[in-house]
Design a protein around this motif. Structure first.
Motif, PDB file in Angstrom:
ATOM      1  N   ALA A 113       0.550  -0.682  -0.302  1.00  0.00           N
ATOM      2  CA  ALA A 113       0.126   0.215   0.168  1.00  0.00           C
ATOM      3  C   ALA A 113       1.069   1.597  -0.103  1.00  0.00           C
ATOM      4  O   ALA A 113       1.792   1.557   0.690  1.00  0.00           O
ATOM      5  N   PRO A 114       0.298   2.332  -0.664  1.00  0.00           N
ATOM      6  CA  PRO A 114       1.350   3.402  -1.234  1.00  0.00           C
ATOM      7  C   PRO A 114       1.288   4.431   0.651  1.00  0.00           C
ATOM      8  O   PRO A 114       0.575   4.606   0.979  1.00  0.00           O
ATOM      9  N   ILE A 115       2.049   4.743   0.904  1.00  0.00           N
ATOM     10  CA  ILE A 115       2.472   6.089   1.742  1.00  0.00           C
ATOM     11  C   ILE A 115       2.815   7.274   1.233  1.00  0.00           C
ATOM     12  O   ILE A 115       3.572   7.363   0.723  1.00  0.00           O
ATOM     13  N   ALA A 116       2.131   8.317   2.241  1.00  0.00           N
ATOM     14  CA  ALA A 116       2.663   9.908   2.293  1.00  0.00           C
ATOM     15  C   ALA A 116       3.598   9.741   3.718  1.00  0.00           C
ATOM     16  O   ALA A 116       2.910   9.619   4.103  1.00  0.00           O
TER      17      ALA A 116
ATOM     18  N   GLU B 230      -1.550   9.316   6.423  1.00  0.00           N
ATOM     19  CA  GLU B 230      -1.035  10.734   5.524  1.00  0.00           C
ATOM     20  C   GLU B 230      -1.540  10.706   4.222  1.00  0.00           C
ATOM     21  O   GLU B 230      -1.622  11.856   3.244  1.00  0.00           O
ATOM     22  N   VAL B 231      -2.030   9.195   3.701  1.00  0.00           N
ATOM     23  CA  VAL B 231      -1.825   8.983   2.042  1.00  0.00           C
ATOM     24  C   VAL B 231      -3.469   9.249   2.457  1.00  0.00           C
ATOM     25  O   VAL B 231      -3.360   9.612   0.941  1.00  0.00           O
ATOM     26  N   TRP B 232      -4.074   9.437   3.013  1.00  0.00           N
ATOM     27  CA  TRP B 232      -5.471   9.903   2.798  1.00  0.00           C
ATOM     28  C   TRP B 232      -6.144  11.500   2.751  1.00  0.00           C
ATOM     29  O   TRP B 232      -7.157  11.532   2.677  1.00  0.00           O
ATOM     30  N   LEU B 233      -4.760  11.865   3.053  1.00  0.00           N
ATOM     31  CA  LEU B 233      -5.193  13.399   3.305  1.00  0.00           C
ATOM     32  C   LEU B 233      -4.185  14.485   2.378  1.00  0.00           C
ATOM     33  O   LEU B 233      -3.050  13.591   1.772  1.00  0.00           O
ATOM     34  N   GLU B 234      -4.486  15.490   2.266  1.00  0.00           N
ATOM     35  CA  GLU B 234      -3.839  16.574   1.469  1.00  0.00           C
ATOM     36  C   GLU B 234      -3.621  17.840   2.003  1.00  0.00           C
ATOM     37  O   GLU B 234      -4.777  18.479   2.244  1.00  0.00           O
ATOM     38  N   LYS B 235      -2.650  18.151   2.067  1.00  0.00           N
ATOM     39  CA  LYS B 235      -2.535  19.331   2.833  1.00  0.00           C
ATOM     40  C   LYS B 235      -2.956  20.317   2.262  1.00  0.00           C
ATOM     41  O   LYS B 235      -2.858  20.518   1.318  1.00  0.00           O
ATOM     42  N   VAL B 236      -3.806  21.594   2.573  1.00  0.00           N
ATOM     43  CA  VAL B 236      -4.392  23.325   1.924  1.00  0.00           C
ATOM     44  C   VAL B 236      -3.385  23.894   2.832  1.00  0.00           C
ATOM     45  O   VAL B 236      -3.291  24.366   3.672  1.00  0.00           O
TER      46      VAL B 236
ATOM     47  N   PRO C  36       3.751   6.927  12.025  1.00  0.00           N
ATOM     48  CA  PRO C  36       2.438   7.610  12.486  1.00  0.00           C
ATOM     49  C   PRO C  36       1.587   8.020  11.889  1.00  0.00           C
ATOM     50  O   PRO C  36       1.453   8.396  10.704  1.00  0.00           O
ATOM     51  N   ALA C  37      -0.546   7.946  12.436  1.00  0.00           N
ATOM     52  CA  ALA C  37      -1.274   8.750  12.241  1.00  0.00           C
ATOM     53  C   ALA C  37      -1.783   9.783  12.371  1.00  0.00           C
ATOM     54  O   ALA C  37      -0.621  10.318  13.394  1.00  0.00           O
ATOM     55  N   VAL C  38      -2.810  10.419  12.481  1.00  0.00           N
ATOM     56  CA  VAL C  38      -3.107  11.860  12.907  1.00  0.00           C
ATOM     57  C   VAL C  38      -4.433  11.742  13.233  1.00  0.00           C
ATOM     58  O   VAL C  38      -5.632  10.899  12.489  1.00  0.00           O
ATOM     59  N   ILE C  39      -5.266  12.666  13.852  1.00  0.00           N
ATOM     60  CA  ILE C  39      -6.288  12.477  14.463  1.00  0.00           C
ATOM     61  C   ILE C  39      -6.847  14.139  14.228  1.00  0.00           C
ATOM     62  O   ILE C  39      -6.334  15.538  13.852  1.00  0.00           O
TER      63      ILE C  39
ATOM     64  N   VAL D 149      -6.112  20.239   6.596  1.00  0.00           N
ATOM     65  CA  VAL D 149      -5.548  19.307   5.488  1.00  0.00           C
ATOM     66  C   VAL D 149      -7.481  18.493   4.813  1.00  0.00           C
ATOM     67  O   VAL D 149      -8.557  18.873   5.772  1.00  0.00           O
ATOM     68  N   ARG D 150      -7.247  18.156   3.394  1.00  0.00           N
ATOM     69  CA  ARG D 150      -8.868  18.129   3.126  1.00  0.00           C
ATOM     70  C   ARG D 150      -8.538  16.187   2.929  1.00  0.00           C
ATOM     71  O   ARG D 150      -7.681  15.355   2.073  1.00  0.00           O
TER      72      ARG D 150
END
Length: 366
Positions: free
Chosen positions: A237-240, A338-344, A308-311, A250-251
């Motif tokens: 699975a990809p990692i970001a 973080e791969v499920w998110l994009e920075k805004v 690490p994950a984020v909340i 983040v979006r």
């Protein structure tokens, strides 16, 4: 005393609470945790009645996250800071016994005083030191580090099994103000639709999902939330690495983009993407914290994240699509790769309230 969502309460004094606890710092099996003392004497609004919850301890082993019944308890919008538990960053919503609270409404206060006096009778002479000592399990293994005991790890000891078909829980959801009648109807309708189509007639799965999505699109509703990922295995699975920090905006990526990063069991390198996370796709949130360590609720030991994950602020399980535990009020935070998110960029939008989602316009293709 039976508190409902929206009621105002005052946390009783330290001395009053200690008088309700046994020698292990518990009332009816529920641990009173040390960090809860700091809220003594303060007033809060009841978030939800905690008459039921989900089994996050034995559920891992059975594969079924069943419901559990819990008497005489509520949730305030107060979460564990992990200070007494090795710095655990899960930020669980805390359970409060009604005996630890005093209603602000004078009409309820007299009855609550009688209930509190009765609750004091089984006291085992508990002290604040006893409460701190009880954060460590009595069953310690040499060389493995501290084994903790908190409200999350001890959940089976103060709750009882609750069958999903017990209609009394849904009546209490509505009567307590936890769930509106309309929201309850939509939740039951979802499971009736899934049961009548995909569960009993698997061949109808794809057309049933298509119909569901088209129907939801009429008013911008959430698409069908339970879909398998595109990957054969989550090992690749990809990692970001976005380097996200508390306060960043983040979006959440579209659901179809996230499906490309998870396997058929909806995992990305061991972390699941749950149906309860789908309603947040496409929306913007502020990062609350990075999760690097947490208590494994099955064992009581601290575990450290390889990645690490984020909340995100205000992003938690609403139990809208969860079998066996519909509308569980526990509000467990979702964990995000973080791969499920994009920075805004902060300049792309006005500063949003930390607890609300903010819709941003999608960028044009190309």
């Amino acid at each position: 005393m039976t508190l409902s969502a929206g009621d105002w309460v005052e946390v009783r004094s330290k001395e009053e609470i200690l008088a309700t606890l046994d020698a292990n710092g518990r009332l009816e099996g529920l641990p009173f945790m040390p960090q809860m003392f700091k809220w003594c004497g303060q007033r809060f609004q009841v978030y939800k009645r905690a008459h039921k919850t989900c089994d996050t301890v034995t559920g891992y082993n059975t594969g079924e996250w069943l419901g559990r019944r819990l008497p005489n308890a509520v949730h305030l919008e107060l979460r564990c800071d992990g200070e007494a538990y090795g710095g655990c960053q899960a930020a669980c919503l805390i359970f409060w016994k009604e005996a630890w609270l005093s209603p602000v409404d004078p009409a309820q206060a007299a009855a609550a005083g009688r209930d509190h006096a009765a609750a004091r009778q089984p006291s085992g002479g508990c002290t604040a030191r006893d409460v701190w000592d009880a954060t460590k399990s009595s069953d310690q293994a040499p060389g493995k580090g501290p084994r903790y005991a908190c409200q999350a790890t001890e959940l089976p000891s103060y709750t009882q099994p609750l069958k999903w078909w017990d209609a009394r829980q849904y009546a209490e959801d509505i009567a307590s103000g936890n769930v509106s009648a309309g929201k309850m109807f939509r939740g039951l309708l979802y499971f009736a639709y899934v049961g009548a189509t995909m569960a009993r007639r698997p061949r109808l799965g794809r057309p049933a999902r298509w119909i569901y999505d088209r129907f939801q699109s009429l008013w911008g509703g959430v698409p069908f939330p339970r879909r398998r990922g595109d990957l054969a295995t989550d090992k690749d699975a990809p990692i970001a690495h976005l380097g996200l920090q508390p306060g960043d905006l983040v979006r959440v990526r579209p659901h179809k983009d996230i499906l490309a990063t998870i396997d058929k069991q909806t995992n990305n390198r061991g972390m699941g993407f749950d149906a309860e996370m789908v309603p947040y796709c496409g929306k913007v949130f502020r990062v609350r914290t990075r999760v690097e360590k947490f208590i494994d609720e099955r064992t009581g030991y601290i575990r450290r994240m390889k990645t690490p994950a984020v909340i995100l602020d205000g992003v938690y399980c609403q139990s809208r699509y969860s079998e066996n535990r519909l509308f569980c009020p526990r509000g467990i935070f979702a964990w995000w790769r973080e791969v499920w998110l994009e920075k805004v960029p902060a300049t792309a939008i006005g500063t949003p309230p930390s607890h609300e989602a903010v819709e941003l316009p999608r960028r044009a293709a190309g």
